[in-house]
Design an enzyme around this catalytic site. Structure first.
Site, PDB file in Angstrom:
ATOM      1  CG  MET A  90      -2.063  -1.076   0.914  1.00  9.48           C
ATOM      2  SD  MET A  90      -3.282  -1.125   2.241  1.00  9.48           S
ATOM      3  CE  MET A  90      -4.429  -2.340   1.541  1.00  9.48           C
ATOM      4  CD  GLU A 100     -10.331 -10.021   6.061  1.00  9.10           C
ATOM      5  OE1 GLU A 100      -9.584 -10.393   5.127  1.00  9.10           O
ATOM      6  OE2 GLU A 100     -10.591 -10.726   7.041  1.00  9.10           O
ATOM      7  CB  SER A 101     -12.419  -3.278   7.951  1.00  7.06           C
ATOM      8  OG  SER A 101     -12.484  -2.583   9.184  1.00  7.06           O
ATOM      9  NE  ARG A 103     -12.484   1.568  13.178  1.00  4.78           N
ATOM     10  CZ  ARG A 103     -13.072   2.737  12.952  1.00  4.78           C
ATOM     11  NH1 ARG A 103     -12.997   3.299  11.749  1.00  4.78           N
ATOM     12  NH2 ARG A 103     -13.760   3.331  13.891  1.00  4.78           N
ATOM     13  NE  ARG A 198       7.191  -2.836  -3.109  1.00  2.00           N
ATOM     14  CZ  ARG A 198       7.635  -2.369  -1.958  1.00  2.00           C
ATOM     15  NH1 ARG A 198       8.595  -2.993  -1.297  1.00  2.00           N
ATOM     16  NH2 ARG A 198       7.170  -1.230  -1.455  1.00  2.00           N
TER      17      ARG A 198
END
Lengths: 244, 244, 244, 244
Positions: A90, A100-101, A103, A198
């Site tokens: 990111m 996906e969270s 929280r 990468r």
């Protein structure tokens, strides 16, 4: 009350190509608008494919770093990888992310442990590390330690959930080896930049030494992308894998 | 051999303003180039300050979402906060980041535990959660669980380092409560966008419900920024804290 | 030797949707990865459509400014409009552009003149201009003046080309009413931001007063986009046409 | 009633460095946060300068394309150049712009004509054009043609203004040789990318063939930047002038 899930340990990553609209022909049409104006539209609308004589144009664009024609396309990947990989991923800002969270949902206990082929011993200096195989004892020790730490972190997490602690607080006990999942959308130019940084490039003008786990994601993304835009991929490789 | 460090637990975050070049006057000069062309340059070069009559112009820019005049400035912060906060922070793409690397250095054992004022119990539905104080038993339990998990994770980390495992592998056992540190550079427009999403806005057109720990970072950043650009901050608040 | 082309005067703009991959369902799947993790992938892969009960989720995302789920899509437009419109358009940085080049090709003599419905007289103050119809004399006068200036500029251009002057130099005599053409690729979030600033919003929280000619482009883009993502478009309108 | 201004013809561009906060030391501090964490903060706060032994680190960052440490700085330029130059400039998206507006103010009649040293004759193929001096007759002819077209365009503009036509409509008769002015703010990484594409690089891995007039702007920007970040500039040159 937390859900009950068995802890799973993995050593691989998942990449799916969910959606894509990407072809060498789009590069050609975008580039030709510079020199031909409106005439390109008909070809684009008619679904014309890139031909052998277009290869030279794509190579010219790549070499002279005319990057914008490589942007009129879109690839959406679904990726499952550990948090420490997502943290690196990111940092690439020319991309769209939905992850996906912790929280909003209870996290599933899937954790990363290094596979037997993972080189575990680092030698050399920052910026030019090399990795060597560890002994089998080292590998077993790393796997055991990581499993134990993940188990301890996950059990703390579920006990906190069971005690009524909010998910966003309880999750802080979970290690960065936890798998997460995301949708990521990129265009080919941004993808090439990602791949250039990468995947390992040794012996090129601009060497690159990524962590192996993000390279595993990058290699799977590249494997999906390459057949969609074969001329672009070929000229990317031929020009030192530096994104235009 | 790993270094030996005592494990530290914290409940706060650190924000320093390392460097800045940000003033209301720059907003004015950038906006006036639209209407006055070269004449603005002299005022800018002479270090003129924003005056009371400039307040109206800044308010107009904010309200009508003329965002670009708020970009000709720069603030560099040094932030220490847990990894789970940095994960949210770095989703903000109009910013520059350099973060401490677990590949290049041995990480120090500093971990987050919720402070006594942290509301621990979540009620309501996704998107409109509310938080309530937990009992003191819940708080003690959360702190104990997190401390135990962090200690287990860190001890696994140091044992792996001592066994010759590479830092980038050993770190996977560390929980997301681990503190990291970074430099982040933003302009005021991007900062306002960050503040609009990472501080609580209730009762505005566009409500926002950030996790408390990133809000603690945001509040400290705002406290540094507000006196540097007081008219900009005032009109940002007066216009519902929506970034232009 | 320059090619010989008749000078053409137009008062409209051209927008074609060349390629698109955009649906409300993609917004839903991207948002649901937050709360459902991997389970969303199957729905996405199966081509599920957004349903009535998804409308609420899209509205919530729009209102609370969760912008990222609106980014996993792509629309490529082919636009023909005057240079003065492209100058405003390309200030939008979250987009990909390839434009016809006056360095690489001889430019065709197509120029903009205001149509009879174009309001020609500006009253009021900067930032809140209003436009009124001109008289028919004013309209005729404007058309005549612009046509004469364009003709003079174009004839100078062709004479310079005929004299062996490079295209990139000769073009400097051409007025900004000259039509150019480009491919532009955007995602729905960026498109909504473009629409919010380049279409008239009066009586909303954040008013907008674009020049009519770029609004003509924006309206045509919106007309292509709206049926592709009807729930997104509806909630965009219902929330004051402010992009999330 | 339009203001009355004498038409001015120029062959140069203006660049002023209005504001800057840019030094090699900032690159060092941003890079060192990766390896030293919080210890770097003290050095940065104390205003330490980059030393000879930092040169190696900067060179390593440039060569291995670690670009982010070059972003924690800011340069604001004031530029006056013809519209056709600004059109190319604003394709660079990692920058902040505020430009004089033909909607909000009456434009001053300053136009570009090629100077005697401008090579006017283009030979070769697209992508690899070379330029040769024109004859003095060609130069005189180009200047005369451009002056006449600019004068015609400007007189049409003033007559339309005098007849009550809105500025944003009347301006469409003005040629792209018209000078405009803007503030542009960039960080060093983005500036290096601009320089890599807008100055001539022959005989490097990635050649570049910019139009001379934007190169004139780029050269002046580089002359301001180079003494502020001498080690960065030196390693940029030593690594083929490819931005990291």
């Amino acid at each position: 009350m937390s859900e009950h899930h068995e802890i799973v340990f993995r050593s691989d990553v998942t990449v799916e190509l969910v959606r894509h609209q990407a072809s060498d022909a789009d590069v050609i049409f975008a580039a030709r608008v510079s020199t031909q104006g409106e005439q390109t539209l008909e070809g684009a609308a008619a679904g014309e494919q890139a031909t052998e004589r277009d290869r030279g144009l794509i190579n010219y664009l790549m070499r002279d770093r005319h990057g914008s024609p490589f942007e009129h396309n879109s690839l959406t990947f679904y990726v499952q990888a550990p948090i420490f990989v997502f943290r690196e991923f990111m940092r690439h800002r020319i991309a769209s992310y939905n992850e996906e969270s912790g929280r909003y949902r209870e996290l599933r206990p899937v954790f990363y442990v290094p596979g037997p082929e993972r080189k575990l011993v680092q030698v050399g200096k920052p910026g030019a590390y090399e990795f060597e195989d560890g002994t089998s004892e080292q590998h077993q020790m790393a796997v055991d330690e990581i499993k134990a730490a993940c188990t301890a972190g996950y059990e703390a997490y579920t006990r906190m959930l069971d005690a009524g602690i909010a998910r966003e607080v309880a999750r802080v006990s979970l290690p960065v080896s936890l798998y997460s999942s995301m949708y990521v959308t990129m265009n080919a130019r941004s993808l090439m930049n990602f791949l250039s940084l990468r995947t390992t490039r040794e012996g090129t003008h601009f060497p690159s030494f990524p962590q192996r786990e993000i390279e595993m994601v990058a290699e799977k993304m590249e494997a999906f992308w390459e057949p969609l835009m074969p001329m672009t991929a070929e000229t990317f490789n031929a020009n030192g894998r530096v994104a235009p």
